[in-house]
Scaffold this motif. Structure first.
Motif, PDB file in Angstrom:
ATOM      1  N   LEU A 153       0.822  -1.203   0.000  1.00  0.00           N
ATOM      2  CA  LEU A 153       0.000   0.000   0.000  1.00  0.00           C
ATOM      3  C   LEU A 153       0.859   1.257   0.000  1.00  0.00           C
ATOM      4  CD1 LEU A 153      -2.775  -1.095   2.517  1.00  0.00           C
ATOM      5  CD2 LEU A 153      -2.993  -0.828   0.041  1.00  0.00           C
ATOM      6  N   ARG A 154       1.966   1.221   0.769  1.00  0.00           N
ATOM      7  CA  ARG A 154       2.870   2.369   0.783  1.00  0.00           C
ATOM      8  C   ARG A 154       3.487   2.589  -0.596  1.00  0.00           C
ATOM      9  NH1 ARG A 154       3.851   1.010   6.327  1.00  0.00           N
ATOM     10  NH2 ARG A 154       5.280  -0.669   5.748  1.00  0.00           N
ATOM     11  N   MET A 155       3.864   1.501  -1.248  1.00  0.00           N
ATOM     12  CA  MET A 155       4.430   1.609  -2.585  1.00  0.00           C
ATOM     13  C   MET A 155       3.397   2.136  -3.574  1.00  0.00           C
ATOM     14  SD  MET A 155       6.256  -1.349  -4.913  1.00  0.00           S
ATOM     15  CE  MET A 155       7.499  -1.626  -3.643  1.00  0.00           C
ATOM     16  N   ALA A 156       2.157   1.651  -3.450  1.00  0.00           N
ATOM     17  CA  ALA A 156       1.088   2.112  -4.341  1.00  0.00           C
ATOM     18  C   ALA A 156       0.833   3.611  -4.152  1.00  0.00           C
ATOM     19  CB  ALA A 156      -0.187   1.326  -4.079  1.00  0.00           C
ATOM     20  N   ALA A 157       0.834   4.049  -2.886  1.00  0.00           N
ATOM     21  CA  ALA A 157       0.632   5.477  -2.609  1.00  0.00           C
ATOM     22  C   ALA A 157       1.784   6.301  -3.170  1.00  0.00           C
ATOM     23  CB  ALA A 157       0.491   5.706  -1.108  1.00  0.00           C
ATOM     24  N   ALA A 158       3.022   5.799  -3.027  1.00  0.00           N
ATOM     25  CA  ALA A 158       4.196   6.509  -3.547  1.00  0.00           C
ATOM     26  C   ALA A 158       4.120   6.636  -5.065  1.00  0.00           C
ATOM     27  CB  ALA A 158       5.471   5.781  -3.140  1.00  0.00           C
ATOM     28  N   ILE A 159       3.690   5.567  -5.727  1.00  0.00           N
ATOM     29  CA  ILE A 159       3.547   5.601  -7.186  1.00  0.00           C
ATOM     30  C   ILE A 159       2.489   6.621  -7.592  1.00  0.00           C
ATOM     31  CG2 ILE A 159       2.780   4.270  -9.197  1.00  0.00           C
ATOM     32  CD1 ILE A 159       4.070   1.808  -7.888  1.00  0.00           C
ATOM     33  N   CYS A 160       1.397   6.661  -6.844  1.00  0.00           N
ATOM     34  CA  CYS A 160       0.333   7.637  -7.124  1.00  0.00           C
ATOM     35  C   CYS A 160       0.862   9.065  -6.995  1.00  0.00           C
ATOM     36  CB  CYS A 160      -0.849   7.432  -6.183  1.00  0.00           C
ATOM     37  SG  CYS A 160      -1.867   5.992  -6.560  1.00  0.00           S
ATOM     38  N   ILE A 161       1.639   9.305  -5.924  1.00  0.00           N
ATOM     39  CA  ILE A 161       2.190  10.645  -5.701  1.00  0.00           C
ATOM     40  C   ILE A 161       3.122  11.043  -6.844  1.00  0.00           C
ATOM     41  CG2 ILE A 161       3.707  12.003  -4.207  1.00  0.00           C
ATOM     42  CD1 ILE A 161       2.569  10.341  -1.854  1.00  0.00           C
ATOM     43  N   ILE A 162       4.014  10.126  -7.220  1.00  0.00           N
ATOM     44  CA  ILE A 162       4.942  10.408  -8.325  1.00  0.00           C
ATOM     45  C   ILE A 162       4.176  10.676  -9.617  1.00  0.00           C
ATOM     46  CG2 ILE A 162       6.757   9.412  -9.779  1.00  0.00           C
ATOM     47  CD1 ILE A 162       7.703   7.889  -7.271  1.00  0.00           C
ATOM     48  N   PHE A 163       3.146   9.876  -9.859  1.00  0.00           N
ATOM     49  CA  PHE A 163       2.340  10.044 -11.072  1.00  0.00           C
ATOM     50  C   PHE A 163       1.648  11.405 -11.088  1.00  0.00           C
ATOM     51  CE2 PHE A 163      -1.770   9.646 -13.241  1.00  0.00           C
ATOM     52  CZ  PHE A 163      -1.343   9.283 -14.513  1.00  0.00           C
ATOM     53  N   ILE A 164       1.026  11.765  -9.961  1.00  0.00           N
ATOM     54  CA  ILE A 164       0.306  13.036  -9.878  1.00  0.00           C
ATOM     55  C   ILE A 164       1.254  14.209 -10.084  1.00  0.00           C
ATOM     56  CG2 ILE A 164      -0.936  14.583  -8.302  1.00  0.00           C
ATOM     57  CD1 ILE A 164      -2.189  12.036  -7.068  1.00  0.00           C
TER      58      ILE A 164
END
Length: 211
Positions: A153-164
């Motif tokens: 979940l932390r990795m998924a959130a980090a990917i979302c942040i980078i994408f945004i």
């Protein structure tokens, strides 16, 4: 209080400004019908900042379409219901959403002015939007579930942040190209807001200067 102070200074003390209460393009009644759709458009612009324009032309209530207006009102009702629900779980989320709407109040045209809608009106409300987005991503990280591990979940959130951040940065760079000069700015505005008399007038001035 700050909004009231601003209105007093702008329309009572500094009477020589270009915008005044008598130059508004719509009446207060028109604006009360228009603003739900405008607020929905603001939310859409914050989520997907595309088709930006230096001037958003918003016509009077006679041209309002029932379906977009109804959908906008439904959206606002859902947000109110969300506020009622979220106050039990996250006062910070409640604060961020209220911040967005309260900081929009001075420019909601209850006292009609020239610009019914302007992207610059989102500068301060965007703080509440960004805070809400951060809270959502933070909540994803803290979710307790049997299906996903916390590290995932932390990795998924980090990917979302980078994408945004990446997408918004690219959009910012692209938008800067529109602000190269008056010709590119008002040409772009006319593409995305073809009914805008101001955009046509400003582009006409540019052509006049170019001979």
């Amino acid at each position: 209080l700050i909004g009231g102070g601003y209105i007093f200074l702008r329309f009572v003390i500094f009477k020589n400004v270009n915008e005044n209460l008598n130059s508004a393009q719509n009446s207060m009644t028109d604006n009360l019908l228009i603003m739900p759709s405008v607020i929905a458009s603001y939310i859409k612009l914050l989520i997907t900042p595309v088709f930006l324009s230096a001037d958003h032309y918003v016509s009077g209530s006679s041209s309002i379409h029932i379906i977009p207006l109804a959908l906008s009102i439904v959206l606002l009702i859902l947000i109110i219901l969300f506020l009622v629900k979220i106050q039990k779980y996250s006062r910070l989320m409640l604060f961020s959403v209220i911040w967005f709407f309260v900081s929009l109040l001075p420019v909601c045209n209850f006292m009609p002015v020239v610009n019914v809608m302007a992207e610059r009106y989102l500068y301060i409300p965007a703080i509440g939007f960004c805070l809400a987005l951060a809270l959502i991503l933070n909540g994803v990280i803290k979710i307790q579930t049997n299906y996903f591990k916390p590290d995932f979940l932390r990795m998924a959130a980090a990917i979302c942040i980078i994408f945004i951040i990446s997408i918004y940065s690219l959009l910012t760079i692209s938008r800067n190209m529109d602000w190269k000069d008056n010709y590119t700015l008002w040409s772009s505005a006319l593409i995305h807001s073809s009914d805008s008399p101001r955009a046509r007038n400003m582009l006409g001035n540019v052509y006049k200067e170019k001979g």
